[in-house]
Scaffold this active site. Structure first.
Site, short mmCIF file in Angstrom:
data_model
loop_
_atom_site.label_atom_id
_atom_site.label_comp_id
_atom_site.label_asym_id
_atom_site.label_seq_id
_atom_site.Cartn_x
_atom_site.Cartn_y
_atom_site.Cartn_z
N GLY A 1 6.33 -0.22 3.45
CA GLY A 1 7.24 -1.34 3.99
C GLY A 1 6.46 -2.50 4.06
O GLY A 1 6.59 -3.57 3.99
N THR A 2 5.24 -1.86 5.28
CA THR A 2 4.48 -3.64 5.83
C THR A 2 4.29 -4.50 4.58
O THR A 2 4.15 -5.27 5.03
CB THR A 2 3.73 -2.55 6.97
N ASN B 1 15.92 -0.08 12.94
CA ASN B 1 15.44 1.05 12.83
C ASN B 1 15.02 1.75 14.33
O ASN B 1 15.12 2.24 14.49
CB ASN B 1 13.50 1.15 12.97
N GLN C 1 15.02 1.67 6.92
CA GLN C 1 15.62 2.85 7.49
C GLN C 1 17.24 2.81 6.54
O GLN C 1 17.71 3.75 6.65
CB GLN C 1 15.97 2.31 8.73
N GLY D 1 8.07 5.01 0.97
CA GLY D 1 8.45 6.51 0.74
C GLY D 1 8.49 7.24 1.74
O GLY D 1 9.00 8.13 1.33
N HIS D 2 7.69 7.07 2.99
CA HIS D 2 7.98 8.28 3.99
C HIS D 2 8.38 7.99 4.20
O HIS D 2 9.17 9.59 5.58
CB HIS D 2 6.38 8.18 4.34
N THR E 1 -4.92 -1.91 -8.20
CA THR E 1 -4.93 -0.63 -8.87
C THR E 1 -4.22 0.60 -8.79
O THR E 1 -3.69 0.66 -7.70
CB THR E 1 -6.38 0.42 -8.94
N CYS F 1 3.67 -0.77 22.04
CA CYS F 1 2.83 -0.55 23.20
C CYS F 1 1.20 -1.12 22.19
O CYS F 1 1.62 -0.78 21.43
CB CYS F 1 1.95 0.90 23.22
#
Length: 415
Positions: free
Chosen positions: A77-78, A164, A192, A213-214, A250, A347
């Site tokens: 995502g980033t 999020n 999200q 994906g995660h 790759t 933080c």
């Protein structure tokens, strides 16, 4: 071969941060990782790897209402957000030097906000933060006003599909309609939203969309940017020219395959799963408000709908502030009781900061510091909610006591 899914012990209520890999995604990852082949190589092993990538591209496109040629695989995502914000800015500016303005909502994830402000500091961009209301929903009149005043100077608009932290679903289709009247492309971070609400790239009208994906049962470190073929998009990294020449490197064939499997699963099961998660979320919300009566639910009311008739809040999200308690204290005390959640706030250098999302919603810094986000997922069950509700009253009491001690003025003199 039998593959089981592993997850953290206790009640895991932080699926918005990351989800356990599904058994099918893990199995696909292991199977593909056992093969050798660079997807850019021309020999048989390379062609087999390329076939796996292209089949995965078709799966992703089909699940999200896109063409396969619009799917650009990334590291998550980033990276997708950075490619969208920087790539669209540079692409648009190369066509028209006046296009230096970037409009982003004030409640975006830092993966959008930080590259936008980096462009302001290093590439001469002018950033405008679009305001939201008390539920975190974008002020469309503010967007219209900015476009009317500066339409020929705006490079892009970026508004997340769903927040999020507080779970607010944004009017993405209306954002695209308004922006396109002024010839301005729109990016949306849908990290999200995918798997929780319907996400259709073509029907939404947006020009670029981020997914990872995660957050939906796939591995960490892989995602995609969906981008229309005619979108001006400059490369952020350079090298081998993979992925339409805008994302060199790759390809991680195993991760891409597992991502596609997880995405297909999440989208295919969305309606049934969303209903179950919403019911569990509603039990959680009602239980928290019984256990800690002065807790405040932030974001849209559960079950409410947008003016477009869509869910106003993600079905798996519940976000509260607890007066008199610090979110970090609540988090650590719950963790000790076997309940894992999130403050949802940033933080910096080890110093807790109130959430920029809550501040943008008009919540005071004091109240914003007492925030906790509970997020559900495919493995969530009613026992997870019961464990939270059993621990929460004592946790809230202890966190408030700690907050009172911390706030008490020192009686000692200088050392």
């Amino acid at each position: 071969m039998t593959v089981t899914t592993t997850q953290a012990p206790g009640a895991y209520l932080d699926h918005a941060a990351t989800t356990p890999m599904s058994s099918a995604a893990l199995e696909a990852f292991v199977a593909e990782a056992g093969r050798t082949g660079n997807a850019s190589s021309l020999h048989s092993a390379g062609r087999a790897a390329r076939r796996a990538v292209e089949e995965s591209r078709e799966t992703v496109a089909d699940a999200l209402g896109a063409r396969p040629s619009e799917v650009i695989f990334t590291g998550g995502g980033t990276e997708s957000d950075n490619l969208a914000i920087k790539g669209m800015f540079w692409g648009r500016r190369s066509q028209d030097a006046r296009r230096r303005r970037v409009l982003v909502s004030a409640v975006e994830h830092h993966a959008v906000l930080d590259p936008a402000f980096w462009l302001a500091g290093h590439a001469g961009a002018d950033i405008t933060l679009l305001p939201v209301d008390g539920e975190g929903r974008l002020d469309l009149d503010a967007l219209r006003a900015e476009l009317a005043a500066h339409g020929d100077e705006i490079a892009l608009v970026s508004v997340m599909w769903a927040n999020n932290e507080v779970g607010t679903v944004q009017p993405v289709r209306e954002v695209a309609r308004i922006a396109h009247r002024h010839g301005v492309p729109v990016h949306t971070d849908a990290v999200q939203a995918v798997g929780q609400v319907e996400v259709d790239f073509a029907a939404s009208g947006v020009d670029a969309l981020t997914v990872t994906g995660h957050k939906l049962g796939g591995p960490v470190g892989v995602g995609a940017l969906l981008a229309r073929r005619d979108l001006p998009l400059e490369a952020v990294s350079h090298g081998g020219g993979q992925e339409r020449g805008v994302r060199s490197g790759t390809l991680d064939v195993a991760a891409i395959r597992a991502f596609a499997v997880a995405l297909g699963e999440a989208v295919g099961a969305r309606e049934e799963r969303a209903g179950a998660l919403a019911a569990l979320r509603d039990d959680l919300v009602a239980g928290v408000l019984r256990a800690v009566p002065d807790a405040v639910l932030r974001g849209p009311d559960p079950g409410s709908t947008t003016p477009e008739g869509l869910p106003a809040r993600l079905p798996a999200n519940a976000h509260f502030t607890f007066p008199g308690a610090e979110g970090d204290s609540l988090l650590y005390l719950l963790d000790s009781a076997g309940v894992q959640a999130s403050t949802g706030s940033a933080c910096q250098a080890g110093v807790p900061q109130p959430s920029h999302v809550l501040l943008a919603m008009g919540i005071s810094e004091t109240d914003a510091r007492g925030a906790l986000r509970f997020s559900l997922g495919a493995t969530s069950v009613s026992d997870d909610v019961e464990r939270l509700l059993t621990a929460l009253p004592q946790v809230a009491e202890r966190a408030r006591a700690a907050g009172l001690v911390a706030a008490r003025p020192s009686m000692g003199g200088a050392a």
